[in-house]
Design a protein around this motif. Structure first.
Motif, PDB file in Angstrom:
ATOM      1  N   LYS A   2       0.835  -1.208   0.000  1.00 57.86           N
ATOM      2  CA  LYS A   2       0.000   0.000   0.000  1.00 57.86           C
ATOM      3  C   LYS A   2       0.865   1.251   0.000  1.00 57.86           C
ATOM      4  O   LYS A   2       0.522   2.250  -0.630  1.00 57.86           O
ATOM      5  CB  LYS A   2      -0.960  -0.014   1.189  1.00 57.86           C
ATOM      6  N   THR A   3       1.990   1.199   0.687  1.00 58.82           N
ATOM      7  CA  THR A   3       2.883   2.351   0.713  1.00 58.82           C
ATOM      8  C   THR A   3       3.506   2.575  -0.661  1.00 58.82           C
ATOM      9  O   THR A   3       3.683   3.715  -1.083  1.00 58.82           O
ATOM     10  CB  THR A   3       3.970   2.183   1.785  1.00 58.82           C
ATOM     11  N   ALA A   4       3.818   1.506  -1.367  1.00 62.27           N
ATOM     12  CA  ALA A   4       4.369   1.651  -2.723  1.00 62.27           C
ATOM     13  C   ALA A   4       3.342   2.302  -3.645  1.00 62.27           C
ATOM     14  O   ALA A   4       3.685   3.182  -4.441  1.00 62.27           O
ATOM     15  CB  ALA A   4       4.803   0.299  -3.266  1.00 62.27           C
ATOM     16  N   PHE A   5       2.071   1.897  -3.516  1.00 61.17           N
ATOM     17  CA  PHE A   5       1.017   2.552  -4.307  1.00 61.17           C
ATOM     18  C   PHE A   5       0.901   4.021  -3.920  1.00 61.17           C
ATOM     19  O   PHE A   5       0.772   4.900  -4.782  1.00 61.17           O
ATOM     20  CB  PHE A   5      -0.333   1.857  -4.102  1.00 61.17           C
ATOM     21  N   ALA A   6       0.954   4.298  -2.619  1.00 62.71           N
ATOM     22  CA  ALA A   6       0.863   5.691  -2.156  1.00 62.71           C
ATOM     23  C   ALA A   6       2.032   6.508  -2.694  1.00 62.71           C
ATOM     24  O   ALA A   6       1.856   7.663  -3.098  1.00 62.71           O
ATOM     25  CB  ALA A   6       0.821   5.745  -0.635  1.00 62.71           C
ATOM     26  N   LEU A   7       3.219   5.924  -2.701  1.00 64.72           N
ATOM     27  CA  LEU A   7       4.390   6.620  -3.235  1.00 64.72           C
ATOM     28  C   LEU A   7       4.178   6.923  -4.716  1.00 64.72           C
ATOM     29  O   LEU A   7       4.395   8.061  -5.154  1.00 64.72           O
ATOM     30  CB  LEU A   7       5.654   5.792  -3.019  1.00 64.72           C
ATOM     31  N   MET A   8       3.729   5.943  -5.483  1.00 67.51           N
ATOM     32  CA  MET A   8       3.480   6.184  -6.912  1.00 67.51           C
ATOM     33  C   MET A   8       2.473   7.313  -7.110  1.00 67.51           C
ATOM     34  O   MET A   8       2.668   8.179  -7.960  1.00 67.51           O
ATOM     35  CB  MET A   8       2.961   4.910  -7.588  1.00 67.51           C
ATOM     36  N   PRO A  96       0.572  -1.006 -14.409  1.00 70.55           N
ATOM     37  CA  PRO A  96      -0.278   0.116 -14.019  1.00 70.55           C
ATOM     38  C   PRO A  96      -0.202   0.357 -12.512  1.00 70.55           C
ATOM     39  O   PRO A  96       0.003  -0.571 -11.738  1.00 70.55           O
ATOM     40  CB  PRO A  96      -1.685  -0.330 -14.437  1.00 70.55           C
ATOM     41  N   ALA A  97      -0.362   1.599 -12.116  1.00 70.95           N
ATOM     42  CA  ALA A  97      -0.323   1.958 -10.694  1.00 70.95           C
ATOM     43  C   ALA A  97      -1.732   1.918 -10.113  1.00 70.95           C
ATOM     44  O   ALA A  97      -2.174   2.840  -9.453  1.00 70.95           O
ATOM     45  CB  ALA A  97       0.319   3.319 -10.506  1.00 70.95           C
ATOM     46  N   GLU A  98      -2.433   0.840 -10.404  1.00 69.70           N
ATOM     47  CA  GLU A  98      -3.799   0.649  -9.925  1.00 69.70           C
ATOM     48  C   GLU A  98      -3.863  -0.658  -9.151  1.00 69.70           C
ATOM     49  O   GLU A  98      -3.451  -1.705  -9.652  1.00 69.70           O
ATOM     50  CB  GLU A  98      -4.772   0.579 -11.108  1.00 69.70           C
ATOM     51  N   GLU A  99      -4.386  -0.584  -7.935  1.00 70.58           N
ATOM     52  CA  GLU A  99      -4.508  -1.795  -7.134  1.00 70.58           C
ATOM     53  C   GLU A  99      -5.370  -2.817  -7.858  1.00 70.58           C
ATOM     54  O   GLU A  99      -6.325  -2.473  -8.538  1.00 70.58           O
ATOM     55  CB  GLU A  99      -5.095  -1.453  -5.764  1.00 70.58           C
ATOM     56  N   GLY A 100      -4.969  -4.077  -7.725  1.00 64.76           N
ATOM     57  CA  GLY A 100      -5.705  -5.157  -8.352  1.00 64.76           C
ATOM     58  C   GLY A 100      -5.216  -5.510  -9.747  1.00 64.76           C
ATOM     59  O   GLY A 100      -5.638  -6.512 -10.314  1.00 64.76           O
ATOM     60  N   LYS A 101      -4.317  -4.694 -10.289  1.00 61.71           N
ATOM     61  CA  LYS A 101      -3.747  -4.980 -11.616  1.00 61.71           C
ATOM     62  C   LYS A 101      -2.299  -5.436 -11.436  1.00 61.71           C
ATOM     63  O   LYS A 101      -1.634  -5.019 -10.486  1.00 61.71           O
ATOM     64  CB  LYS A 101      -3.824  -3.742 -12.496  1.00 61.71           C
ATOM     65  N   PRO A 102      -1.815  -6.280 -12.333  1.00 65.75           N
ATOM     66  CA  PRO A 102      -0.439  -6.773 -12.210  1.00 65.75           C
ATOM     67  C   PRO A 102       0.568  -5.617 -12.187  1.00 65.75           C
ATOM     68  O   PRO A 102       0.497  -4.719 -13.032  1.00 65.75           O
ATOM     69  CB  PRO A 102      -0.246  -7.643 -13.446  1.00 65.75           C
TER      70      PRO A 102
END
Length: 105
Positions: A2-8, A96-102
C-alpha cells in the motif's frame, strides 16, 4: 505494498515517468531462482529526486521488504543501505499503478 502505491500516487507526472520502467509487469520476479541477482545499473527514480514525504514512503517500502527477510539478512541489508547512503536508493515500477492490476516494484 500500500505504501508503494501511495508513493506512486504522490509522484509528479515527470517523477512518475522516471519511476515507471515498463507499462506491464514482468511475468515473474526479477532474477527468480538465480543465486546471485544481476548487478545492472539502477533503474527508476533516485531518492535524491524525491521530496521528504516521498523519501519517508520509500524508506517504509524498503524497510517492509527487509522485514520479510530472516533477521540476520534483514539487518545486513539495512546496514548496507545506510552505508551506501539512503539517498542512493532507486524506486522503479512496472505495470499500471492501480490496485488489483499486475504490477512490480
Amino acid at each position: 505494498e500500500k505504501t508503494a502505491f501511495a508513493l506512486m500516487k504522490s509522484l509528479t507526472v515527470p517523477q512518475r515517468a522516471k519511476a515507471t520502467i515498463a507499462a506491464t509487469a514482468p511475468p515473474d520476479y526479477r532474477a527468480a531462482g538465480i543465486a546471485q541477482p544481476p548487478s545492472d545499473p539502477p533503474q527508476g527514480i533516485s531518492a535524491k529526486e524525491l521530496d521528504e514525504k516521498q523519501k519517508a514512503m520509500l524508506a517504509e517500502v524498503y524497510r517492509a521488504y527487509c522485514s520479510n527477510l530472516a533477521e540476520p539478512l534483514a539487518e545486513k541489508r539495512l546496514t548496507a543501505i545506510k552505508k551506501a547512503g539512503e539517498e542512493n536508493i532507486h524506486f522503479a515500477w512496472a505495470g499500471p499503478a492501480e490496485e488489483g492490476k499486475p504490477h512490480y516494484f
